[in-house]
Design an enzyme around this catalytic site. Structure first.
Site, mmCIF file in Angstrom:
data_model
loop_
_atom_site.group_PDB
_atom_site.id
_atom_site.type_symbol
_atom_site.label_atom_id
_atom_site.label_comp_id
_atom_site.label_asym_id
_atom_site.label_seq_id
_atom_site.Cartn_x
_atom_site.Cartn_y
_atom_site.Cartn_z
ATOM 1 N N LYS A 190 -4.849 3.551 -5.831
ATOM 2 C CA LYS A 190 -3.395 3.510 -4.320
ATOM 3 C C LYS A 190 -2.859 2.863 -4.495
ATOM 4 O O LYS A 190 -2.689 1.846 -5.006
ATOM 5 C CB LYS A 190 -4.994 3.232 -3.434
ATOM 6 C CG LYS A 190 -4.128 3.151 -1.768
ATOM 7 C CD LYS A 190 -5.260 1.902 -1.146
ATOM 8 C CE LYS A 190 -5.001 1.682 0.374
ATOM 9 N NZ LYS A 190 -5.743 1.105 1.074
ATOM 10 N N GLU A 240 -3.969 -6.654 11.679
ATOM 11 C CA GLU A 240 -4.570 -7.531 11.138
ATOM 12 C C GLU A 240 -4.605 -8.348 10.467
ATOM 13 O O GLU A 240 -3.338 -9.383 10.526
ATOM 14 C CB GLU A 240 -4.247 -6.374 9.597
ATOM 15 C CG GLU A 240 -5.092 -6.850 8.444
ATOM 16 C CD GLU A 240 -4.633 -5.653 7.569
ATOM 17 O OE1 GLU A 240 -5.563 -5.793 6.002
ATOM 18 O OE2 GLU A 240 -3.380 -5.163 7.457
ATOM 19 N N GLU A 284 -10.220 5.145 1.429
ATOM 20 C CA GLU A 284 -9.059 3.770 1.522
ATOM 21 C C GLU A 284 -9.578 2.341 1.674
ATOM 22 O O GLU A 284 -9.548 1.899 1.331
ATOM 23 C CB GLU A 284 -7.960 4.493 2.717
ATOM 24 C CG GLU A 284 -7.301 3.756 2.196
ATOM 25 C CD GLU A 284 -5.481 4.593 3.483
ATOM 26 O OE1 GLU A 284 -4.737 4.198 3.587
ATOM 27 O OE2 GLU A 284 -6.400 5.687 4.184
ATOM 28 N N GLU A 416 1.920 9.586 10.326
ATOM 29 C CA GLU A 416 1.113 8.645 10.483
ATOM 30 C C GLU A 416 1.928 7.176 10.515
ATOM 31 O O GLU A 416 2.080 6.898 11.117
ATOM 32 C CB GLU A 416 0.042 8.178 8.635
ATOM 33 C CG GLU A 416 -0.405 6.874 8.702
ATOM 34 C CD GLU A 416 -1.580 6.969 8.043
ATOM 35 O OE1 GLU A 416 -1.368 5.022 7.127
ATOM 36 O OE2 GLU A 416 -2.206 7.485 7.681
ATOM 37 N N LYS A 420 2.821 4.919 13.889
ATOM 38 C CA LYS A 420 2.848 3.440 13.398
ATOM 39 C C LYS A 420 3.890 2.909 13.669
ATOM 40 O O LYS A 420 3.850 1.593 14.791
ATOM 41 C CB LYS A 420 2.462 2.670 12.092
ATOM 42 C CG LYS A 420 1.081 3.289 11.283
ATOM 43 C CD LYS A 420 1.148 2.926 10.144
ATOM 44 C CE LYS A 420 -0.759 3.834 9.546
ATOM 45 N NZ LYS A 420 -0.965 3.125 8.076
#
Length: 433
Positions: A190, A240, A284, A416, A420
């Site tokens: 990834k 986060e 993911e 995406e 964001k």
């Protein structure tokens, strides 16, 4: 109890005491009464002293406004060593940000700190000198004399006259092709690739007003603002946590996997349920979980991974798994080394992903995808510096990234990062949801 103005006056009076003509560190404090008019951000950004650092925990319980640097640290390890050297000052906090490359930081011991924990607030004044506390007390008096009364944060009326994506969408498509080819050849599992968007306005942008607007609408996020000087700032509203430590108890998380949000609650719930079941997004997220657990296992006790949750934000929804453990040694520098950058902002394997980013991403991340927060003897907390922007006079650079795995589609990943970036972009361009 006192207003901030009265608290500062009392600290000014306290500086009239006799201080040793010798090296030392001393912390003076005064309690502050909170009211509807109490806004640490407005007070901080009214000042014309730098650096300035504002940080609010995502549940709103912890808030910091730090002003002026007595000591600056370019690594978290140096900041941690300073705290260890002054273990007799347990309330001492060092605040600031760490770059995407965790061996570079902008952390500082503030001259003045407005700190709120729950419903309790204090103003802390720090004195520090390697030669004479007495001399530093005089410098602190001069510092306090320059403070200004808080003003209401300005309303911005911005006119965007230029926009540039780095990379452009065709370049992004090529970048994703290179990444998926590397994944197919097993060079990577990834990689998280990012885009910078430069917006140019007809007048200077107030980073403080930008932060206030984001804080008002981007709920369930950490809010941070680092003002380096009158022309340069870095800010964001991130969902986060990188880590939180209280004594040896460690809390971190894997936030990876994304779907759009929707203003209709039922539509949003349905999209969240899809996210919980989608193989690509679950894969993911679990890659990040497994990587965090592997990095922690040599330095912690038993690791508990909690069930997945859907985190609903203003423009997007994410998958989150919380990870709890206990550190063998409560060392924040070790936490930074273990956890940053996580697979959620870099990729896997970490070194290979960072090399790919350095070789192929057409801009420097600098503070983006680093971390923002504070450390102290008893506790520390840093958020991942996502949903962030750099403000330089009349130019705002917005950052957004997407996790690329086997099967990623360039057009979907572009959408995406559009979603964001919209969490901050719409605050500048007046576009509605």
């Amino acid at each position: 109890m006192n207003s901030v103005v009265v608290a500062l006056q009392q600290l000014q009076l306290a500086l009239n005491a006799e201080f040793a003509d010798a090296p030392g560190l001393q912390q003076l404090s005064c309690a502050v009464t909170l009211s509807d008019a109490s806004d640490a951000l407005a007070w901080l950004t009214t000042q014309r002293l730098y650096p300035q650092f504002y940080w609010q925990q995502r549940n709103g319980d912890d808030e910091i406004a730090a002003l002026g640097a007595l000591r600056q640290f370019d690594t978290l390890a140096a900041a941690r060593a300073f705290i260890a050297d002054h273990a007799d000052q347990p309330a001492l906090r060092i605040t600031g940000i760490n770059a995407f490359s965790p061996d570079s930081s902008c952390l500082f011991l503030p001259r003045l700190e407005w700190r709120r924990t729950g419903g309790d607030a204090f103003v802390y004044l720090h004195l520090f000198s390697e030669t004479s506390l007495q001399e530093d007390a005089r410098a602190a008096q001069q510092f306090l004399a320059q403070l200004l009364p808080a003003k209401q944060l300005p309303m911005q009326r911005l006119n965007c006259v230029g926009e540039q994506h780095i990379p452009t969408q065709p370049e992004w498509n090529q970048l994703i092709e290179r990444a998926t080819a590397a994944i197919e050849q097993r060079e990577l599992e990834k990689v998280v690739l990012a885009r910078a968007t430069d917006l140019q306005f007809t007048c200077g942008v107030s980073a403080a007003a930008f932060m206030a607007s984001s804080r008002r609408v981007n709920l369930n996020c950490y809010h941070f603002l680092m003002v380096f000087d009158a022309s340069h700032a870095f800010l964001g509203s991130s969902p986060e946590r990188l880590w939180r430590r209280i004594d040896s108890a460690l809390r971190t998380e894997a936030l990876a996997g994304t779907v759009a949000n929707h203003p209709d609650d039922h539509r949003a719930w349905s999209m969240g349920q899809w996210l919980l079941k989608d193989d690509k997004n679950q894969r993911e997220n679990m890659l990040v979980v497994e990587d965090i657990c592997q990095r922690l296992q040599k330095n912690v006790g038993a690791i508990e991974v909690l069930p997945p949750q859907v985190v609903r934000l203003r423009k997007v929804q994410h998958l989150r798994r919380c990870i709890w453990s206990d550190l063998a040694q409560p060392d924040d520098a070790a936490c930074l080394a273990m956890l940053q950058p996580t697979a959620a902002v870099a990729g896997l394997p970490r070194d290979a992903a960072r090399d790919f980013i350095a070789s192929h991403e057409p801009f420097e991340r600098e503070w983006y995808a680093g971390s923002a927060g504070y450390l102290s003897q008893r506790q520390a907390e840093f958020c991942v510096a996502l949903r962030s922007a750099k403000v330089t006079n009349n130019i705002v650079r917005l950052y957004a990234g997407a996790g690329i795995v086997a099967g990623s589609d360039a057009a979907l990943e572009w959408q995406e990062i559009e979603n964001k970036a919209a969490g901050l972009r719409t605050l500048l361009t007046k576009t509605t949801f």
